[in-house]
Design an enzyme around this catalytic site. Structure first.
Site, mmCIF file in Angstrom:
data_model
loop_
_atom_site.group_PDB
_atom_site.id
_atom_site.type_symbol
_atom_site.label_atom_id
_atom_site.label_comp_id
_atom_site.label_asym_id
_atom_site.label_seq_id
_atom_site.Cartn_x
_atom_site.Cartn_y
_atom_site.Cartn_z
ATOM 1 N N GLU A 60 38.900 53.217 45.688
ATOM 2 C CA GLU A 60 40.053 52.833 44.874
ATOM 3 C C GLU A 60 41.103 53.935 44.818
ATOM 4 O O GLU A 60 42.309 53.664 44.808
ATOM 5 C CB GLU A 60 39.593 52.443 43.481
ATOM 6 C CG GLU A 60 38.723 51.171 43.440
ATOM 7 C CD GLU A 60 37.291 51.384 43.883
ATOM 8 O OE1 GLU A 60 36.887 52.558 44.069
ATOM 9 O OE2 GLU A 60 36.563 50.390 44.063
ATOM 10 N N HIS A 129 32.279 44.653 34.906
ATOM 11 C CA HIS A 129 33.114 43.613 35.498
ATOM 12 C C HIS A 129 33.911 42.880 34.411
ATOM 13 O O HIS A 129 34.417 41.789 34.640
ATOM 14 C CB HIS A 129 32.269 42.591 36.258
ATOM 15 C CG HIS A 129 31.642 43.119 37.512
ATOM 16 N ND1 HIS A 129 30.655 44.061 37.519
ATOM 17 C CD2 HIS A 129 31.879 42.821 38.827
ATOM 18 C CE1 HIS A 129 30.290 44.318 38.777
ATOM 19 N NE2 HIS A 129 31.022 43.572 39.581
HETATM 20 C C1 LIG Z 1 33.804 51.635 42.223
HETATM 21 C C2 LIG Z 1 33.466 50.250 42.641
HETATM 22 N N1 LIG Z 1 34.350 49.558 43.370
HETATM 23 C C3 LIG Z 1 34.093 48.293 43.730
HETATM 24 C C4 LIG Z 1 32.924 47.690 43.381
HETATM 25 C C5 LIG Z 1 32.673 46.237 43.752
HETATM 26 N N2 LIG Z 1 31.612 46.173 44.771
HETATM 27 C C6 LIG Z 1 30.347 45.944 44.413
HETATM 28 S S1 LIG Z 1 29.327 46.036 45.703
HETATM 29 C C7 LIG Z 1 30.560 46.360 46.787
HETATM 30 C C8 LIG Z 1 30.243 46.608 48.229
HETATM 31 C C9 LIG Z 1 29.246 47.699 48.412
HETATM 32 O O1 LIG Z 1 28.882 47.819 49.730
HETATM 33 P P1 LIG Z 1 27.837 48.894 50.214
HETATM 34 O O2 LIG Z 1 28.154 50.231 49.632
HETATM 35 O O3 LIG Z 1 27.750 48.814 51.666
HETATM 36 O O4 LIG Z 1 26.465 48.460 49.524
HETATM 37 P P2 LIG Z 1 25.681 47.077 49.732
HETATM 38 O O5 LIG Z 1 26.319 46.102 48.804
HETATM 39 O O6 LIG Z 1 25.781 46.689 51.143
HETATM 40 O O7 LIG Z 1 24.291 47.384 49.300
HETATM 41 C C10 LIG Z 1 31.782 46.376 46.111
HETATM 42 C C11 LIG Z 1 33.088 46.604 46.745
HETATM 43 C C12 LIG Z 1 32.025 48.448 42.602
HETATM 44 N N3 LIG Z 1 30.846 47.942 42.204
HETATM 45 N N4 LIG Z 1 32.314 49.723 42.253
#
Ligand SMILES: Cc1ncc(C[n+]2csc(CCOP(=O)(O)OP(=O)(O)O)c2C)c(N)n1
Ligand SMILES: [Mg+2]
Lengths: 335, 355
Positions: A60, A129
């Site tokens: 972000e 959220h």
């Molecule tokens: C700071 C933040 N930004 C956005 C999100 C929303 N979000 C939740 S999971 C995700 C993707 C995460 O991907 P990854 O790190 O590859 O982990 P995975 O879900 O594949 O285990 C996002 C963008 C969040 N939880 N925290």
């Protein structure tokens, strides 16, 4: 004239902005190929291409920081923050740069960016959220903060925010996203290239319901609840309550707020964010400072509590309800 | 690009390698038990979500080995830091699965949060990458106290883009903390493919910038995950500083129960990876070794099923938290007046409205 919900209206606004002005780019996490977790950006990538509709890495601070850089070079970036509480990693960029670029460049080079933030609770979401962080931004000089509540306002505010030279944070009440459809004129009412003052106009408070006995000042997802509370006050207490939907959170429409409070002699402020140092405190101060002689009661607040937004099983205990708003109103009326 | 370390073959053309050091037959069975418990919990949680009995759930089907393997390499006194995707690892340290289900049901207080110090498992972390500096600080504190506690934290491929990831790795390497970073590279962050997340071909090579050793392992191979973590944990405990492990795999399911991957990817790709999933693969491996017979396997499956079924019963028996839960534990000490007032207001309202 189409019947749209807020998601569709925002989507229409983004299409219109991108079509009208090549400087507009849209960026954020998962916004291009899926159209965003709330689908606000659906179809943009196909219509305008990957260079202008950008799935970013998951960062972000990087999103807002690079948006600022783009704006310095003359683009008009619209950045989406996926959920309210995920704006916090970007807080640094927003406070130390977005809010200060105009000032730091002697007015020559404002950070002309829009940051869209779906915010608030009531959607049974996991931790972080459902936050309502708007007051944090209202406290930072240099930012404009706006919160549309109706589909038509959402579309128009978005266009005006993109046209505005200053950094604008658009707080989108996600509980209202799909709550209902209403009319949104097809034609964009704002010419992005020549829209001086359009945002200021849209940041004036909107009268969501007329009344003379009590001014209920609110914004976002609590607006329809306040209208429902006002109906109940009418039916059960014979009280005519006005509901003012603020739209602009900074700057506030101080004239409309003071006028309504003076005319009614009583005012209640309602928001979902925690009470302490929230917008209710600001609105209440303004009324007391400017309309004290017209007041028949102190301004009271119905808000979220001074606690972290709860895990969702208890979110209804946290959120201002019609009952709580009516109870707050009765307290002001019976003072 | 280094081929990821793989220990479990496929029973035909890809040969098995030796069982990693330090694992007895009993350990192998225990690790398998962990995998099955995680799998059983995950499948049941998805079913509960479909029935509307819990909220959105971040399923991890296929990633059990990236969780159980590294955890098995830790001592009981070591600390681990899960993200939402590892929501159930605390159950492997004795936390009641019903509490994790409570968390999924949106319960706060003790019905949805466990005590991290009891299990040496940090709270489930929703904001991406923000827990990594905590893992570093914890191991750093141990170092300051002259203790050899290791911390291990999970992060996704998407999470490597956040500033906190880089800050954590840098602190860990500058202060040589005993920290193991396990990056589960499942190649997707919601709809964003890893190729859009980073320009490097691997996550592992990022470690070079922080002068720390890195290993790539097959994330669908629990023994490879274990083995790399065992080396990293040992190095950390002996004062050798942090390591990064890239557990390379594929997100076989949707991002969460609310996600529809058909919007952004071809599900046939997931189907190609699915045969590598770790639970069945571990079972076949153990069978080839002669360590796991059908009766033991069925016994373990039955045990896990019973444990999760009991957790669901416990969940249903828990009194949902009352409104006090909003105000409880916001402060460790006394409630400030504005919270007291809020609680009084809410109670009065509930009395008036008859709940
Ligand atoms: C700071 C933040 N930004 C956005 C999100 C929303 N979000 C939740 S999971 C995700 C993707 C995460 O991907 P990854 O790190 O590859 O982990 P995975 O879900 O594949 O285990 C996002 C963008 C969040 N939880 N925290
Ligand atoms: Mg991932």
């Amino acid at each position: 004239m189409a019947q749209l919900n807020m998601v569709e209206a925002l989507n229409l606004g983004l299409h219109q902005a991108m079509r009208a002005d090549e400087r507009v780019v849209v960026m954020g996490e998962d916004i291009a190929s899926t159209g965003g977790v709330f689908r606000v950006t659906a179809g943009l990538k196909d219509a305008f291409g990957e260079a202008r509709v950008i799935d970013t890495p998951l960062a972000e601070s990087g999103i807002v920081g690079t948006a600022i850089g783009m704006s310095i070079y003359g683009l008009r970036p619209v950045a989406e923050v996926q959920f309210d509480a995920f704006v916090y990693p970007a807080f640094d960029q927003i406070v130390v740069h977005a809010a200060r670029y105009a000032w730091r460049s002697a007015g020559t080079t404002p950070a002309s960016i829009v940051i869209r933030i779906p915010f608030g609770g009531g959607v049974r979401a996991p931790e972080l959220h459902s936050d309502s962080p708007e007051a944090l931004f209202c406290h930072v000089p240099g930012l404009k903060v706006v919160c549309p509540t109706t589909p038509a306002d959402a579309r128009d505010v978005l266009l005006a925010a993109i046209a505005d030279p200053d950094p604008v944070i658009v707080m989108e009440p996600k509980r209202v996203y799909r709550a209902g459809r209403s009319e949104v004129p097809d034609e964009a009412p704002i010419d992005i290239a020549d829209a001086d003052g359009a945002l200021a106009e849209l940041m004036r408070a909107r009268v969501a319901r007329d009344g003379d006995d009590l001014a209920i000042v609110t914004y976002g997802a609590t607006t329809p609840l306040c209208v429902a509370a006002a109906e109940r006050l009418e039916a059960e207490h014979g009280v005519s309550a006005e509901v003012l939907d603020l739209r602009g959170l900074f700057p506030l429409d101080v004239e409309a707020i003071t006028e309504a409070a003076s005319r009614c002699g009583r005012a209640l402020v309602v928001h979902e964010a925690p009470r302490h140092a929230g917008l209710g405190a600001e609105v209440s101060s303004l009324i007391h400072e400017r309309a004290i002689l017209d007041l028949e009661a102190p301004v009271l607040r119905v808000t979220g509590f001074d606690v972290p937004f709860p895990q969702f099983a208890n979110e209804d205990d946290y959120l201002p309800s019609v009952e709580r708003i009516v109870a707050g109103a009765v307290e002001v009326l019976e003072f | 690009m280094d081929e990821p370390l793989r220990i479990i073959g496929n029973g035909t053309d890809v040969p098995d390698r030796d069982v990693p050091d330090g694992l007895t037959d009993k350990d192998l069975i225990e690790l398998y038990r962990w995998l099955v418990l995680l799998r059983t919990f995950d499948e049941r949680a998805v079913a509960l979500q479909r029935q509307g009995r819990i909220g959105t759930y971040p399923l991890y089907w296929g990633e059990e080995g990236t969780q159980a393997g590294p955890l098995y390499a830790c001592s009981d006194t070591d600390w681990v830091f899960p993200s939402y995707r590892q929501c159930a690892v605390a159950t492997l340290r004795g936390a009641p699965p019903s509490v994790i289900l409570g968390w999924c049901r949106g319960y706060g207080g003790p019905a949805g949060f466990y005590n991290p110090r009891t299990y040496r498992v940090a709270p489930i972390c929703v904001p991406i990458a923000t827990h990594l500096p905590h893992a570093v600080g914890l191991a750093w504190a141990a170092k300051i106290r002259g203790e050899d506690t290791v911390s291990l934290a999970w992060i996704g491929d998407g999470g490597t883009s956040e500033g906190d990831f880089h800050e954590a790795l840098n602190f860990a390497s500058v202060f040589k903390t005993a920290t193991v970073f396990v990056c589960v590279n499942n190649q997707w962050a919601i709809s964003t493919p890893v190729t859009r997340q980073m320009a490097t071909a691997t996550v592992a090579e990022k470690a070079a910038a922080y002068a720390m050793p890195a290993e790539r392992v097959d994330g669908f191979d629990p023994l490879a995950c274990y083995d790399a973590a065992r080396r990293a944990v040992q190095r950390a405990r002996e004062g050798g500083g942090p390591s990064l492990i890239e557990a390379f795999c594929y997100r076989l399911g949707p991002h969460g129960t609310a996600d529809d991957p058909r919007l952004y990817r071809d599900d046939r790709e997931a189907e190609r990876w699915r045969p590598l999933e770790p639970v069945g693969r571990m079972a076949s491996f153990l069978a080839r070794l002669g360590v796991l017979d059908d009766a033991t396997r069925d016994g373990i499956a039955g045990e896990a099923k019973d444990r999760v079924a009991a957790a669901v019963r416990e969940l249903e028996a828990i009194e949902p938290p009352g409104p006090e839960v909003l105000f409880d534990h916001v402060y460790a000490g006394e409630r400030p007046w504005s919270l007291e007032e809020g609680l009084r207001e809410l109670r009065a309202l509930r009395r008036r409205e008859g709940d």
